[in-house]
Design a protein around this motif. Structure first.
Motif, PDB file in Angstrom:
ATOM      1  N   THR A   1      11.419 -66.912  45.053  1.00 47.13           N
ATOM      2  CA  THR A   1      10.827 -66.950  46.387  1.00 47.13           C
ATOM      3  C   THR A   1       9.307 -66.866  46.346  1.00 47.13           C
TER       4      THR A   1
ATOM      5  N   ILE B   1       7.291 -73.988  53.047  1.00 53.77           N
ATOM      6  CA  ILE B   1       8.309 -74.372  54.030  1.00 53.77           C
ATOM      7  C   ILE B   1       9.672 -74.504  53.368  1.00 53.77           C
ATOM      8  N   ASN B   2       9.697 -75.091  52.182  1.00 55.87           N
ATOM      9  CA  ASN B   2      10.964 -75.227  51.467  1.00 55.87           C
ATOM     10  C   ASN B   2      11.532 -73.861  51.093  1.00 55.87           C
ATOM     11  N   SER B   3      10.671 -72.959  50.628  1.00 56.57           N
ATOM     12  CA  SER B   3      11.137 -71.615  50.290  1.00 56.57           C
ATOM     13  C   SER B   3      11.653 -70.885  51.520  1.00 56.57           C
TER      14      SER B   3
ATOM     15  N   PHE C   1       4.328 -77.507  51.682  1.00 60.72           N
ATOM     16  CA  PHE C   1       5.715 -77.946  51.517  1.00 60.72           C
ATOM     17  C   PHE C   1       6.508 -76.936  50.697  1.00 60.72           C
ATOM     18  N   SER C   2       5.886 -76.333  49.703  1.00 64.04           N
ATOM     19  CA  SER C   2       6.584 -75.329  48.896  1.00 64.04           C
ATOM     20  C   SER C   2       6.942 -74.108  49.720  1.00 64.04           C
TER      21      SER C   2
ATOM     22  N   ALA D   1      12.985 -72.220  54.234  1.00 61.38           N
ATOM     23  CA  ALA D   1      14.297 -72.767  54.608  1.00 61.38           C
ATOM     24  C   ALA D   1      15.393 -72.264  53.675  1.00 61.38           C
ATOM     25  N   VAL D   2      15.099 -72.219  52.381  1.00 60.35           N
ATOM     26  CA  VAL D   2      16.093 -71.727  51.414  1.00 60.35           C
ATOM     27  C   VAL D   2      16.396 -70.254  51.647  1.00 60.35           C
TER      28      VAL D   2
END
Length: 631
Positions: free
Chosen positions: A502, A228-230, A225-226, A232-233
């Motif tokens: 990142t 994937i979140n990074s 999740f980390s 997307a950001v």
């Protein structure tokens, strides 16, 4: 420029193939009854993997080998272990025969005196664990139990459970039992035994190291999740920055072209009447006339300010050109090396073989020295540098010299470091395990003389010939334009924060593999994180460069490089936090070695990010000023 750099990609591919060949492992095939030697790595506290000592510091029995027998050699891949901080492998008294079951075999008779008892109990008190290796498969074990009254027990039976598939070893376990109180056995003989059981398994040989992978830790939902979140950001960040910069540049260029239309050469006769007509319409009360006057005036005003005034200075050679070119060259080499190691390890699963990733990194560094010379020499010649030999020597020597100097310093300090800073644990004269064995340092120097220095010279000559010609779209004025002496520290520091955010999650998992007995193997995620880091560093560098150019400051080369390099400053802060909170490091040598690790890793990251930032800004500036018409 793309056609000029084709040879770099060819060179990179050849280096990749050569290093992939270095990753070939031995067959490890045995016949029934063949001898398998048990090797010992190092011993250290369970809570601090960075604190390692030679296995010989424990008073176990030494192996007995007759002079007529050939001396066994340690595994070849143990020259450079998973981390550079480790000891050479030593032979143990255990001798195993392939698929031959052994029970109640005596291998050692300890004459336990008071000094030996103190050594063992001191090691047990601090939860010392030792590492044994059979056919390049490691296994860890403890010495015994510790009790609150100061007494301890010592395991005297070692039960090896080995799994095999056909004629290969695919699994290794160790059970310790039959403890004896050292206080009861003082001044007597303790006989040590070992058992060996062989179990057939269907595990493939190529997958035998998968048992050592902590999939629960590295493949947890939090990790995924980390990432994937990074991702997307990063996509959102790069998209927004690209859109904003593109729109801002479009406005600037439109205003510039308006000014060119009104004040072009030999056409002032048409511009002045048109401007006078706009003023007359504005004075007559028409709203459109006032708008025309405002647009024309603002266009003329904006065209005479900002980055458009720097066409005669933007390609001026920066101060300390040799230092900048050296840093950019080494940084580009580290970028290529990172891609090489990640791609090769991902394709060949080199983490399965002991120390092969570290070996690949070391050999790959010297094989890619020509890339550093290529970029450094080409950039130095493009800016008109005269002392290119000095720049070449700095590029070839700087980073290896730092590594060797740090290693020698830590080695000397390790010789003075006892088994612990505490008196009751300093019961052995063996120093701490050295940061890098001296034979490794000799091999580093030999590799540099054999490959690094010649490739650096070749890369520099090729870079000067292919990239050394200045093709700047603007001429450089002989007299530098005066600029306001302003420090850009805040800008540089802000530019390094997004790239570190990142990679911060992945840095945690990488550090866990170094300091918590874990094997890092998710190189597919590491490749994604590296690509995200490159994108964010490039965007931040372009924004920083445009910001200072808009303020009529043409010192963008160093600003762009330092914008990327500042990422390492945040890594230093994080490493300090990690060392204080996440580890149990103690003692002068352990702290100093951690600082050396941190400094070298942070410097490598800073140089790589700085080179990426400089390259992105260089492409941006060159593209920007090709759109501007200059006299």
């Amino acid at each position: 420029m793309i056609s000029v750099d084709i040879h770099v990609m060819v060179y990179f591919t050849v280096a990749l193939m050569l290093l992939a060949c270095c990753g070939e492992t031995a067959h490890h095939q045995y016949a029934i009854g063949d001898t398998l030697h048990v090797w010992a790595g190092s011993v250290g506290p369970l809570s601090n993997p960075g604190e390692r000592y030679p296995f010989t510091s424990l008073p176990y029995c030494k192996p007995s080998i007759s002079s007529e027998e050939p001396k066994p050699q340690p595994p070849d891949s143990s020259l450079i272990r998973g981390g550079l901080i480790d000891s050479p492998l030593v032979l143990t008294p255990w001798i195993l025969q392939f698929r031959q079951t052994t029970y109640n075999q005596s291998f050692c008779a300890l004459q336990l005196d008071a000094g030996m008892e103190k050594q063992f109990c001191s090691a047990v008190q601090f939860d010392m664990v030792f590492e044994l290796i059979v056919d390049e498969l490691p296994v860890f074990g403890s010495l015994g139990f510790n009790y609150s009254n100061g007494s301890c027990t010592l395991f005297r039976r070692f039960h090896f459970i080995i799994e095999y598939n056909a004629n290969r070893v695919v699994g290794l376990n160790l059970h310790l039992s039959d403890p004896v109180f050292t206080a009861h056995a003082r001044n007597s003989t303790i006989r040590m035994y070992f058992d060996v059981d062989w179990n057939q398994s269907d595990i493939a040989f190529v997958n035998r190291h998968d048992l050592y992978l902590d999939r629960v830790f590295f493949e947890s939902k939090v990790h995924w999740f980390s990432i994937i979140n990074s991702f997307a950001v990063v996509v959102l960040f790069v998209g927004l920055v690209s859109a904003i910069v593109a729109r801002t540049l479009k406005v600037d260029l439109d205003q510039y072209h308006v000014q060119e239309h009104w004040s072009s050469d030999d056409e002032d006769d048409g511009a002045l009447p048109a401007l006078a007509g706009s003023f007359r319409r504005g004075l007559s009360g028409g709203a459109s006339g006032v708008s025309d006057v405002s647009n024309v005036a603002s266009g003329l005003l904006l065209a005479e300010t900002g980055w458009k005034l720097l066409s005669g200075d933007v390609f001026r050679a920066p101060p300390r050109l040799d230092l900048l070119c050296t840093a950019v060259g080494i940084g580009m080499q580290l970028n290529f090396l990172a891609l090489l190691v990640i791609s090769t390890t991902l394709a060949g699963s080199l983490y399965r073989s002991r120390g092969l990733t570290a070996s690949l990194s070391l050999i790959g560094y010297f094989l890619t020295t020509g890339i550093a010379g290529y970029y450094s020499g080409g950039l130095y010649a493009r800016y008109g540098g005269k002392q290119w030999i000095r720049c070449m020597v700095l590029t070839a020597v700087a980073f290896p010299a730092l590594f060797i100097s740090a290693s020698v310093t830590v080695n000397l300090l390790s010789l003075l470091s006892p088994m612990s800073v505490q008196d009751d644990r300093a019961v052995t004269t063996a120093g701490a395990v050295v940061f890098a064995p001296y034979r490794l340092l000799v091999h580093v120097i030999f590799l540099w003389l054999l490959t690094g220095a010649p490739l650096a010279l070749l890369g520099t000559l090729v870079g000067r010939a292919w990239r050394g010609t200045a093709r700047d779209p603007c001429r450089v004025n002989p007299i530098p334009r005066p600029i306001h002496a302003r420090r850009r520290v805040a800008l540089v520091l802000m530019a390094g924060l997004p790239p570190f955010c990142t990679i911060s999650v992945e840095v945690y998992f990488i550090l866990a593999s170094f300091w918590h007995y874990k094997i890092y193997y998710v190189f597919d995620l590491l490749l994604l994180v590296y690509l995200m880091l490159t994108s964010v560093v490039s965007c931040c560098s372009i924004v920083s460069t445009y910001w200072i150019l808009s303020r009529e400051d043409y010192r963008w080369p160093w600003i762009s490089f330092l914008s990327g390099f500042s990422t390492a400053l945040y890594l230093v802060v994080y490493l300090a936090y990690y060392g204080l909170v996440r580890t149990n490091i103690s003692g002068l040598w352990q702290i100093f070695s951690f600082l050396v690790y941190s400094a070298l890793g942070s410097l490598a990251l800073g140089l790589a990010c700085g080179a990426t930032a400089f390259t992105a800004s260089s492409v941006f500036v060159r593209h920007l000023f090709t759109r501007v018409k200059t006299d």
